[in-house]
Motif scaffolding. Structure first.
Motif, short mmCIF file in Angstrom:
data_model
loop_
_atom_site.label_atom_id
_atom_site.label_comp_id
_atom_site.label_asym_id
_atom_site.label_seq_id
_atom_site.Cartn_x
_atom_site.Cartn_y
_atom_site.Cartn_z
N PRO A 142 -17.40 -55.12 -2.88
CA PRO A 142 -17.70 -55.00 -1.53
C PRO A 142 -19.01 -55.84 -1.09
O PRO A 142 -19.27 -55.68 0.15
CB PRO A 142 -17.89 -53.51 -1.31
N GLN A 168 -10.27 -51.64 0.37
CA GLN A 168 -11.44 -51.03 0.87
C GLN A 168 -12.66 -51.89 0.27
O GLN A 168 -13.62 -52.01 1.43
CB GLN A 168 -11.46 -49.75 -0.11
N TYR A 169 -12.53 -52.38 -0.69
CA TYR A 169 -13.96 -53.36 -1.15
C TYR A 169 -14.13 -54.52 -0.31
O TYR A 169 -15.01 -54.93 0.15
CB TYR A 169 -13.66 -53.72 -2.44
N GLU A 172 -15.21 -53.30 3.20
CA GLU A 172 -16.61 -53.27 3.30
C GLU A 172 -17.25 -54.50 2.85
O GLU A 172 -18.49 -54.59 3.79
CB GLU A 172 -17.14 -52.18 1.97
N GLU A 195 -12.87 -48.13 7.65
CA GLU A 195 -14.13 -48.77 8.17
C GLU A 195 -13.75 -50.07 9.04
O GLU A 195 -14.43 -50.76 9.53
CB GLU A 195 -15.06 -49.18 6.94
#
Length: 214
Positions: A142, A168-169, A172, A195
């Motif tokens: 990330p 997710q990484y 981010e 996010e």
């Protein structure tokens, strides 16, 4: 918006489920008893980080070289088939970006060899202004380095760029770079996408957003 920065696996090509199910299969053969969700935590990482995480899951019963060899052998015997794995709407989205005068970049944690195979096999090349592999950097997603580098190469500010990600990484990384992030959801995988600024189910929705923001 002046540029769209794309992740590759899970965004432009439907490869994540293929890689995760394949990795789980050969890990089971080595005695792995954990969950599919735990294996999916490697999504979005460079191969070096992937191998380190797999070693943890295998409780270090094997060496890094053994794991690397088994993984390479498995996916050499079970390769992705291009252009069949191109995500629906991927080529149309890239073409539309160029029609709108937007710059495009492919920013993937995969190896440059894997990226080049996908770009050539799926016909993405003519519609990409810049291609970069996460293996070129000390820090992987990330960390925002890959996206900041791409913006710099395109002579743009981070706020001029939109990132399209799935992991997710990756999400981010895009947010840490100061960019708006659109997440492409794959309901077959347990990716955490909270996010992201916007979550969509299809690349056609990304195309609609691009047309709105351009």
């Amino acid at each position: 918006m002046k540029a769209v920065l794309f992740d590759m696996d899970g965004v432009l090509i439907d490869s994540e489920i293929f890689y995760m199910e394949g990795t789980l299969k050969w890990m089971r053969e080595l005695g792995y008893t954990g969950t599919f969700e735990e294996v999916c935590e490697i999504i979005g990482t460079t191969m070096n980080v992937t191998y380190e995480m797999i070693l943890e899951l295998l409780e270090h019963r094997y060496t890094m070289e053994e794991v690397r060899k088994i993984n390479v052998t498995y996916f050499t015997e079970h390769p992705l088939e291009f252009p069949a794995v191109a995500k629906p709407g991927s080529l149309e989205l890239l073409k539309r970006c160029k029609e709108l005068g937007l710059q495009t970049a492919l920013c993937s944690s995969s190896s440059r060899k894997a990226i080049d195979a996908a770009v050539q096999g799926c016909g993405f090349g003519p519609y990409l202004d810049f291609i970069v592999s996460g293996e070129q950097f000390k820090e992987s997603k990330p960390h925002p380095e890959i996206y900041l580098h791409a913006a710099g190469e395109l002579n743009l500010k981070p706020e001029d760029c939109v990132v399209v990600e799935d992991s997710q990484y990756g999400i981010e990384a895009g947010k840490a770079a100061g960019m708006k992030v659109v997440a492409l959801c794959d309901h077959r995988l347990p990716n955490k996408q909270d996010e992201a600024d916007i979550i969509v189910d299809h690349l056609n929705e990304v195309k609609e957003l691009v047309e709105k923001w351009a």
